[in-house]
Design an enzyme around this catalytic site. Structure first.
Site, mmCIF file in Angstrom:
data_model
loop_
_atom_site.group_PDB
_atom_site.id
_atom_site.type_symbol
_atom_site.label_atom_id
_atom_site.label_comp_id
_atom_site.label_asym_id
_atom_site.label_seq_id
_atom_site.Cartn_x
_atom_site.Cartn_y
_atom_site.Cartn_z
ATOM 1 C CE LYS A 33 41.814 33.247 74.006
ATOM 2 N NZ LYS A 33 41.862 33.662 75.347
ATOM 3 C CG HIS A 81 38.533 31.515 71.313
ATOM 4 N ND1 HIS A 81 37.780 32.215 71.736
ATOM 5 C CD2 HIS A 81 38.842 30.346 72.430
ATOM 6 C CE1 HIS A 81 37.472 32.028 72.923
ATOM 7 N NE2 HIS A 81 38.040 31.209 73.464
ATOM 8 C CG HIS A 85 35.741 27.713 77.052
ATOM 9 N ND1 HIS A 85 35.992 27.158 75.690
ATOM 10 C CD2 HIS A 85 36.312 28.719 77.378
ATOM 11 C CE1 HIS A 85 36.707 28.281 75.102
ATOM 12 N NE2 HIS A 85 37.145 29.178 76.209
ATOM 13 C CG HIS A 86 33.869 31.687 75.640
ATOM 14 N ND1 HIS A 86 34.264 32.467 76.537
ATOM 15 C CD2 HIS A 86 35.116 31.201 75.259
ATOM 16 C CE1 HIS A 86 35.454 32.634 76.595
ATOM 17 N NE2 HIS A 86 35.924 31.915 75.856
HETATM 18 FE FE LIG Z 1 38.116 30.665 75.807
#
Ligand SMILES: [Fe+2]
Length: 524
Positions: free
Chosen positions: A389, A414, A444-445
């Site tokens: 980020k 990100h 993680h997404h």
């Molecule tokens: Fe995230």
């Protein structure tokens, strides 16, 4: 078949020997400590003629070699000899007849000893009363024996000489073999110690290996300098025991000795060797018990040299690890400055991820990926999940309200930005916080059904650490208030986890997490 042996010369000399209680001359009259210090040489007499046994005991009964007496075992057939050999692995020499239950029973026993038992140490003196049955040249060439005697020529003196030569030769071979086995144990210990990643495990492993290495060691102590010039015991193995005063003095001397003094200080009941690393205070390894074999000194010294190198490497590993932990925390803080997500979320996320990994490991799930290192690493590595980020413009990152499609596309970057930053940072290291952090940041997404981002990976193609952090991240984000949403009830969050199991989330990970929550509650 019985030998027609001619033992004239030997029998004549034997008659001049005091007969006495020759069958019982060994350990009964000496105390246990003497037997430990000077254990008898075991000699096996194999002959079907009882008189040969009696005469041999008379002739050799009082002999000693290297201050150790002899003890005889008697077998009257090759079959009995096999049993005695199996029960007494320390037999040094055999006085072996050839013709017993069969014409070649003795020769077959030689093959059995050397080939089936694999015993190359025991010395074999062949005594035959029928040299024609087993001619010397053929037998010496075909069988691994150490001496060949015709009973007719075997005087008491010749038997004594042959036996002493056999014991000396056995002693040399046994010394070499003990040294070889000791070296093997030292090398094996060094490899084992090099694989340990905690100082306490290392020190405990070292004293354990040292006490097993040195013959008759009952206790091993690892000591460092204590307060007021004293000695502090850092680890111990074997029987609990305090070092006697003379051992303490040697430990203190070893710790205070100049670098380069790697000598072993060897008392009657103790031995002390020093471990001197490159940049740490020396340690002293003290063994209690005894009596110790002289040959164990160089082994103890070698073990300490190897262990000192191992301790140096462990220190370097610890420093490297500390540097990685510091880097992870610094990067995590950097992301926190940019994002409105608090450090508490990151801490809770780490705890949940660790708990899920340990639960899966305990269940035996994902055996190829899950090990202690994974469970110990994922908590801290997950701190880095949103580090990408830092590459997202504030206008998007801090925008109140929902993002439009174009902004969302930027926001999604990100994951790959974080992965890229961390991959560059970890270099080639595949087993560190940064490498696992990179994996988590970029995955993680991802969603179990392939509808996630950045790569749309499906199922097991998503790294396990990413699948675990996905569950923990969503769970914690929903359970707590954010600027753009209220906190959900735990029941609502659990319903969502169940509903998304197999879609967004890996069902095995959800299952393990629900078990953790049931057992520990949601307030971890
Ligand atoms: Fe995230």
């Amino acid at each position: 078949m019985v030998d027609g042996c001619n033992r004239g010369g030997m029998a004549e000399e034997a008659r001049r020997q005091p007969v006495g209680d020759v069958l019982e001359f060994a350990a009964e009259t000496v105390d246990a400590a003497d037997v430990r210090r000077n254990p008898p040489w075991q000699i096996l007499i194999v002959d079907d003629d009882h008189e040969v046994h009696a005469i041999t005991r008379v002739v050799l009964g009082e002999m000693t070699f290297e201050e150790r007496p002899v003890r005889f075992l008697s077998a009257y057939t090759a079959r009995q000899a096999r049993s005695l050999l199996a029960e007494n692995p320390g037999i040094a020499a055999i006085l072996l007849d050839v013709v017993m239950e069969t014409d070649d029973a003795g020769l077959k026993l030689v093959r059995h000893i050397r080939e089936e038992m694999g015993n190359r140490q025991i010395r074999i003196i062949l005594r035959t009363g029928q040299p024609g049955q087993a001619p010397e040249r053929q037998v010496i060439a075909a069988y691994d024996i150490n001496d060949y005697k015709a009973k007719s020529e075997l005087t008491a003196q010749k038997l004594y000489t042959a036996t002493v030569a056999a014991l000396r030769s056995y002693q040399h071979i046994a010394t070499i073999e003990r040294g070889r086995q000791g070296l093997e144990r030292v090398m094996e210990a060094a490899v084992h110690l090099a694989g340990l990643r905690s100082r306490s495990q290392f020190l405990a492993g070292l004293v354990g290996r040292a006490s097993a290495l040195v013959t008759n060691a009952t206790t091993a102590l690892l000591c460092g300098a204590g307060e007021n010039g004293g000695v502090a015991i850092l680890a111990e193995a074997g029987l609990p025991a305090d070092p006697p005063a003379e051992a303490v003095a040697d430990i203190a001397a070893a710790l205070a000795a100049a670098p380069g003094d790697g000598q072993v200080r060897w008392g009657v009941r103790h031995g002390v060797a020093v471990l001197r690393g490159r940049d740490a205070a020396p340690l002293a390894l003290c063994l209690l018990g005894g009596p110790f074999a002289e040959g164990d000194r160089p082994l103890l010294e070698l073990l300490c040299t190897k262990a000192a190198v191992g301790l140096d490497n462990l220190r370097l590993y610890e420093r490297l690890n500390e540097a990685q932990v510091a880097t992870v925390h610094a990067l995590g803080k950097l992301a926190e400055y940019k994002d409105e997500v608090t450090g508490d979320h990151v801490k809770r996320l780490g705890r949940w991820a660790t708990a899920i990994a340990r639960e899966l490991h305990a269940r035996g799930d994902f055996p190829q990926e899950l090990d202690d290192w994974f469970c110990d690493t994922i908590g801290l590595a997950s701190v880095l999940h949103d580090v990408g980020k830092v590459g997202i413009p504030d206008a998007i990152l801090r925008k109140p309200g929902r993002l439009d499609e174009a902004e969302m596309a930027v926001m999604r970057d990100h994951a790959s930005i974080g992965g890229s930053i961390l991959r560059d940072a970890c270099g080639g290291d595949r087993r560190g916080y940064l490498s696992m952090g990179a994996e988590i940041a970029e995955s993680h997404h991802e969603k179990f059904d392939g509808s996630g981002y950045p790569r749309g990976l499906v199922g097991d193609a998503i790294p396990l650490a990413g699948r675990i952090v996905a569950v923990a991240d969503v769970f914690d984000a929903l359970l707590h208030r954010r600027p753009y949403k209220k906190a959900w009830d735990i029941a609502e969050v659990l319903d969502l986890l169940r509903a998304e199991s197999g879609r967004h989330f890996d069902p095995r990970v959800v299952d393990a997490f629900l078990a953790v929550l049931t057992r520990e509650g949601a307030g971890v």
